[in-house]
Motif scaffolding. Structure first.
Motif, short mmCIF file in Angstrom:
data_model
loop_
_atom_site.label_atom_id
_atom_site.label_comp_id
_atom_site.label_asym_id
_atom_site.label_seq_id
_atom_site.Cartn_x
_atom_site.Cartn_y
_atom_site.Cartn_z
N PRO A 239 9.22 -5.47 -17.99
CA PRO A 239 9.61 -6.49 -18.97
C PRO A 239 11.06 -6.94 -18.75
O PRO A 239 11.89 -6.18 -18.26
CB PRO A 239 9.45 -5.78 -20.32
CG PRO A 239 8.49 -4.68 -20.06
CD PRO A 239 8.75 -4.23 -18.65
N VAL A 240 11.33 -8.18 -19.14
CA VAL A 240 12.68 -8.73 -19.08
C VAL A 240 13.26 -8.71 -20.48
O VAL A 240 12.62 -9.18 -21.44
CB VAL A 240 12.65 -10.18 -18.54
CG1 VAL A 240 14.04 -10.80 -18.56
CG2 VAL A 240 12.08 -10.20 -17.13
N HIS A 241 14.44 -8.18 -20.62
CA HIS A 241 15.09 -8.09 -21.94
C HIS A 241 16.05 -9.26 -22.12
O HIS A 241 16.99 -9.43 -21.35
CB HIS A 241 15.82 -6.76 -22.08
CG HIS A 241 14.93 -5.56 -21.96
ND1 HIS A 241 14.10 -5.16 -22.99
CD2 HIS A 241 14.71 -4.71 -20.93
CE1 HIS A 241 13.40 -4.10 -22.60
NE2 HIS A 241 13.75 -3.81 -21.36
N LEU A 242 15.79 -10.08 -23.14
CA LEU A 242 16.61 -11.25 -23.41
C LEU A 242 17.09 -11.24 -24.85
O LEU A 242 16.40 -10.76 -25.76
CB LEU A 242 15.82 -12.53 -23.16
CG LEU A 242 15.40 -12.82 -21.72
CD1 LEU A 242 14.54 -14.08 -21.67
CD2 LEU A 242 16.61 -12.97 -20.81
N ASP A 243 18.27 -11.80 -25.05
CA ASP A 243 18.82 -11.96 -26.39
C ASP A 243 17.95 -12.96 -27.17
O ASP A 243 17.48 -13.96 -26.60
CB ASP A 243 20.25 -12.49 -26.27
CG ASP A 243 21.02 -12.38 -27.59
OD1 ASP A 243 20.72 -13.18 -28.50
OD2 ASP A 243 21.91 -11.53 -27.68
N SER B 111 19.08 -19.29 -24.38
CA SER B 111 18.86 -20.74 -24.39
C SER B 111 17.42 -21.15 -24.11
O SER B 111 16.93 -22.14 -24.65
CB SER B 111 19.78 -21.42 -23.37
OG SER B 111 21.14 -21.20 -23.70
N VAL B 112 16.73 -20.40 -23.25
CA VAL B 112 15.37 -20.78 -22.89
C VAL B 112 14.45 -20.85 -24.10
O VAL B 112 13.53 -21.66 -24.15
CB VAL B 112 14.80 -19.81 -21.83
CG1 VAL B 112 14.61 -18.41 -22.39
CG2 VAL B 112 13.49 -20.35 -21.25
N PHE B 113 14.69 -20.00 -25.10
CA PHE B 113 13.83 -19.98 -26.28
C PHE B 113 14.03 -21.20 -27.17
O PHE B 113 13.15 -21.56 -27.95
CB PHE B 113 14.11 -18.73 -27.12
CG PHE B 113 13.80 -17.43 -26.42
CD1 PHE B 113 12.65 -17.28 -25.67
CD2 PHE B 113 14.67 -16.36 -26.53
CE1 PHE B 113 12.37 -16.09 -25.04
CE2 PHE B 113 14.39 -15.16 -25.91
CZ PHE B 113 13.24 -15.01 -25.15
N GLU C 232 21.63 -17.52 -21.30
CA GLU C 232 22.85 -17.39 -22.10
C GLU C 232 22.52 -17.32 -23.59
O GLU C 232 21.78 -18.16 -24.11
CB GLU C 232 23.79 -18.57 -21.86
CG GLU C 232 25.10 -18.45 -22.65
CD GLU C 232 25.97 -19.70 -22.56
OE1 GLU C 232 27.07 -19.68 -23.15
OE2 GLU C 232 25.55 -20.69 -21.92
N PRO C 233 23.08 -16.34 -24.33
CA PRO C 233 22.86 -16.30 -25.78
C PRO C 233 23.76 -17.34 -26.47
O PRO C 233 24.94 -17.09 -26.72
CB PRO C 233 23.26 -14.86 -26.15
CG PRO C 233 24.21 -14.43 -25.09
CD PRO C 233 23.83 -15.17 -23.84
#
Length: 355
Positions: free
Chosen positions: A53-57, A61-63, A145-146
């Motif tokens: 899994p990839v851990h993202l904030d 920005s992608v979200f 980027e968060p």
């Protein structure tokens, strides 16, 4: 950019699925490729790591603003055991085109190609050998980027994952049924219809569901302004054989330039078949079909290679094509391209890259 690609070993290998139950995109290999981007450092730390899994904030920005692009290509096992990829350089060039349009940093194309080759070489035991199967390669880039500011991200991840796949439509050469969509639109010139950004596919899901409910396999989109001209199918470019000539919508800024499409055009011309890339009015297709001038229709794309079309639903009427059978041109194209991909047909165009 001369960077070594680091390798991190898995602790245990996964059990490989039975080839008869592969489907499309259901199983993933042991490893993946990852590389990071930061504005002050550029692309850095290329590595092959265990698939995980990839851990993202949550504020990545992608979200929130949709900076995400991807590609799709395949690796094949030849009868003599070689591992072959079909035109991977073209996928990387198209990926960079998508990145630039979405205000994302382009990749070093040599490094990206080397990443694909090394990853496929490492995972070659996952390539199925049954006819119609392959190892699907999915490179993609997301903004990480968060930040909730409406601007290009300053951080990104480039990743590549692999999945052994069967035929995209099950029976590879069974003609599919296509619904011509005249309510929803996919793209307009000046937008992002000619790049592989994730939002294009999300926007197509409603029309695809509508088509499936009506008994059709795919949607043929019309232009977004007049809803008059054929553009592309959800996962494919489209070709019509009319009076012995191949007609396909011209790349006008709202149609994805398919790599299989380009290959088909080269092949057809080499066979002496005239190819017309032009604006294609759906009413003209309807009238030509009514006169018996449309001998076959087919889609082209990485996932299915060639998909013969057995029926078109236009303006509330279903037009049956070639008695629901695959056409001569479609079959010849499929046998030629699929043969080149697995090393059975001579590659006079130099499309194949051996891993």
């Amino acid at each position: 950019m001369n960077q070594l690609i680091e390798r991190r070993k898995v602790t245990a290998r996964k059990e490989k699925p039975d080839s008869a139950s592969l489907g499309f995109g259901k199983y993933f290999t042991d490893y993946m490729f990852v590389m990071d981007y930061e504005e002050e450092r550029g692309w850095h730390d290329p590595r092959i790591t265990p698939y995980e899994p990839v851990h993202l904030d949550p504020s990545a920005s992608v979200f929130h603003y949709g900076q995400a692009v991807f590609e799709g290509l395949k690796a094949y096992r030849s009868e003599d055991g070689r591992v072959l990829m079909f035109r991977p350089d073209q996928n990387i060039k198209r990926l960079n085109k998508s990145l630039r349009r979405m205000s994302m940093p382009p990749l070093d194309e040599k490094l990206a190609l080397e990443a694909l080759i090394q990853l496929v070489e490492l995972e070659q035991e996952w390539i199925p050998i049954e006819k119609g199967t392959s190892l699907y390669i999915r490179p993609f880039v997301i903004a990480t980027e968060p930040s909730l500011g409406v601007r290009p991200s300053k951080r990104y991840k480039f990743m590549v994952v692999l999945t052994p796949v069967g035929s995209y439509y099950g029976d590879q050469l069974k003609p599919i049924r296509i619904y011509v969509e005249d309510e929803y639109v996919r793209a307009v010139t000046g937008g992002v219809g000619d790049v592989k950004t994730s939002g294009n596919y999300a926007a197509s899901l409603q029309a695809q569901r509508k088509a499936e409910e009506l008994g059709y396999d795919q949607v043929l989109w019309l232009d977004g302004v007049e809803k008059k001209y054929a553009e592309e199918v959800g996962s494919m470019n489209i070709f019509f054989i009319i009076n012995g000539e191949a007609v396909t919508p011209a790349l006008n800024g709202s149609i994805l330039g398919g790599i299989t499409r380009a290959s088909v055009i080269e092949l057809l011309k080499s066979w002496g078949i005239r190819v017309r890339e032009e604006q294609v009015a759906i009413d003209d297709i309807y009238e030509a079909a009514m006169r018996g001038e449309v001998s076959e229709v087919f889609g082209t794309g990485t996932a299915a290679v060639i998909s013969p079309v057995g029926a078109l639903h236009i303006h509330g009427e279903t037009i049956e094509l070639n008695n629901g059978l695959i056409g001569e041109v479609s079959e010849r194209l499929y046998e030629t391209i699929a043969g080149i991909q697995v090393g059975k047909v001579r590659d006079s165009f130099r499309w194949v890259v051996e891993v």
